[in-house]
Write an enzyme that holds these catalytic residues in place. Structure first.
Site, PDB file in Angstrom:
ATOM      1  N   HIS A   1      50.998  31.795  43.185  1.00  0.00           N
ATOM      2  CA  HIS A   1      50.811  30.397  42.764  1.00  0.00           C
ATOM      3  C   HIS A   1      51.548  29.444  43.704  1.00  0.00           C
ATOM      4  O   HIS A   1      50.910  28.643  44.372  1.00  0.00           O
ATOM      5  CB  HIS A   1      51.199  30.158  41.304  1.00  0.00           C
TER       6      HIS A   1
ATOM      7  N   ASP B   1      43.211  35.937  39.528  1.00  0.00           N
ATOM      8  CA  ASP B   1      44.199  35.790  38.467  1.00  0.00           C
ATOM      9  C   ASP B   1      43.619  35.986  37.077  1.00  0.00           C
ATOM     10  O   ASP B   1      43.386  37.108  36.649  1.00  0.00           O
ATOM     11  CB  ASP B   1      44.881  34.431  38.611  1.00  0.00           C
TER      12      ASP B   1
END
Length: 494
Positions: free
Chosen positions: A301, A352
């Site tokens: 991230h 993800d």
């Protein structure tokens, strides 16, 4: 996933991972390896297998939580935040068993393969039973994921995740002191406010109790599952979930085995604020201080970074993994991709939570996100974006011999058809740009993993009716129909 004998492929167009797209190339494969690539072959040689379209190195999904796929279309109902989404995710995690997780992961990995993904990094933290006790086989959940990958025909890096505490202690109320563990030099002043809260009932199955117990189980997983198509690495779930005193132990485990080490970093501003309040630094600075950041490490991230954070990642030779479709689905924000690349931090991509599984969208989303926040076009070229989705991802997951189509490399490749309306006007001098900025996962026609064709003409060779398999696998892990999956329609912090 090992091809037998020698096979010859003729690629109408070929991008090896470096340089320009070649036109008319013969790729010879022996077993699971490429042995030669010959350019400027105008027509398919006799006996060769034709790859019509543009052939690329196999795509690499560097960050996955397979069970999150069950949330697609459900957590998008109403509004909310990352934190309300997380509560819904826990409701699915609580229903996983080795049996239903293997079925679900097989279906999810099959969806990935159909989208051109040949390697996945599975960030795995659902280790134990719902009440936190080990399964009869303590490695049952890890074995389930490895079997799922083998069935789907995908290369797997299993990132065994350390997850010991339930999050940072809130500022407004005191939390119970975390269980003491011997430390040569306590990092936190015992007179200061508590740093973490214990695991919640929803999180209890993620934890091993102590970092030593995590290391013992992770070692057993690595010894049991490592092989030609499986790499076992490590993960720190986050600085929210692993106490500062334990970070060096996880980093040392990875370093001693030259294994990849991934960590969720600065996905939410609240994580940064809590880390600063309780530990006096950003998450990246904390990781640097305890030796987590090196050439094996990936910051997943990396959305809310300071200039010093970017410099620390660069100094550590770490990667940053952007998961654009999840980050925008959860309203996380847009990470500083331009600053990271300028500093020398290579990027990778992951799907993800699987809001969609489309690595072309993940790659171009890095560029388009930068355009939106900067009012400037052309941050990254098509080749750099595709490198993030291929060779950089492979190396970040411990596959140094994958991600490029060259002699000696693993024979992992994907062919994108030019027959769809999306790519019907693709020109020979800008094929890579057409794919990066126009293709979708639906344009994938052929996928090879380790010399074996696992997708041909868009059809998976091993898994029949993948859509039906996915539907039934998801139904098995959802709450009963009279128990709504999501009741939170407003962000309580708003």
């Amino acid at each position: 996933m090992t091809g037998a004998g020698t096979s010859t492929f003729w690629a109408e167009h070929l991008w090896t991972g470096v340089g320009d797209v070649r036109h008319g190339a013969v790729v010879e494969v022996v077993g699971d390896r490429i042995v030669s690539v010959v350019d400027d072959v105008a027509a398919p040689p006799t006996g060769s297998i034709e790859l019509r379209g543009v052939t690329l190195p196999g795509l690499v999904n560097a960050h996955s939580h397979a069970f999150h796929r069950a949330l697609r279309g459900r957590t998008q109902v109403g509004s909310g935040s990352f934190w309300t989404w997380r509560d819904v995710m826990y409701s699915v995690a609580g229903r996983l068993t080795p049996e239903n997780y293997e079925t679900l992961a097989t279906a999810v990995f099959t969806e990935m393969v159909l989208a051109g993904v040949t390697t996945v990094g599975e960030f795995h933290y659902v280790h134990h039973t719902a009440d936190g006790t080990p399964h009869d086989d303590p490695l049952a959940m890890s074995r389930a994921l490895a079997r799922a990958a083998a069935t789907a025909g995908i290369r797997l890096t299993l990132l065994d995740t350390c997850y010991l505490v339930g999050g940072f202690a809130p500022a407004s109320e005191p939390a119970a002191e975390p269980a003491a563990e011997a430390s040569a030099e306590p990092v936190v002043d015992p007179s200061a406010e508590p740093v973490h809260v214990p695991l919640s009932p929803a999180q209890i199955r993620f934890g091993d109790g102590t970092v030593a117990a995590w290391a013992e189980r992770a070692t057993a997983v690595r010894e049991a599952l490592s092989g030609p198509t499986v790499v076992v690495g490590a993960a720190v779930h986050s600085v929210r979930a692993v106490p500062e005193r334990d970070l060096a132990t996880v980093a040392g485990w990875a370093r001693g085995r030259d294994a990849p080490l991934h960590v969720h970093v600065s996905e939410q501003p609240a994580e940064n604020a809590d880390c600063a309040r309780l530990l006096g630094s950003t998450p990246v600075a904390l990781l640097r201080r305890h030796g987590v950041l090196d050439h094996r490490a990936t910051a997943v991230h990396a959305t809310h970074l300071t200039e010093d954070d970017v410099a620390d990642l660069a100094a550590g030779d770490a990667w940053a993994c952007f998961c654009v479709t999840t980050e925008r689905d959860l309203a996380d924000g847009v990470g500083p991709a331009g600053e990271l690349v300028e500093a020398g931090v290579p990027l990778t991509v992951g799907s993800d939570s699987h809001a969609v599984i489309d690595l072309f969208e993940e790659a171009r989303g890095i560029e388009t996100g930068q355009r939106l926040v900067s009012n400037r076009r052309g941050w990254f070229g098509a080749a750099r974006l595709m490198s993030a989705a291929t060779v950089e991802g492979a190396r970040s997951l411990g596959w140094d011999d994958a991600g490029l189509l060259e002699p000696g490399a693993l024979a992992d490749l994907v062919t994108v058809s030019l027959d769809s309306v999306r790519l019907a006007d693709a020109r020979p001098d800008s094929l890579l740009e057409s794919i990066v900025f126009g293709a979708t996962a639906a344009d994938v026609s052929t996928v090879m993993v380790g010399g074996e064709i696992v997708v041909r003409d868009g059809v998976h060779a091993r898994v029949a009716s993948p859509g039906a398999a996915l539907r039934s696998a998801i139904e098995a892990v959802l709450p009963p129909v009279d128990e709504p999956l999501s009741t939170l329609r407003e962000d309580p912090s708003a």
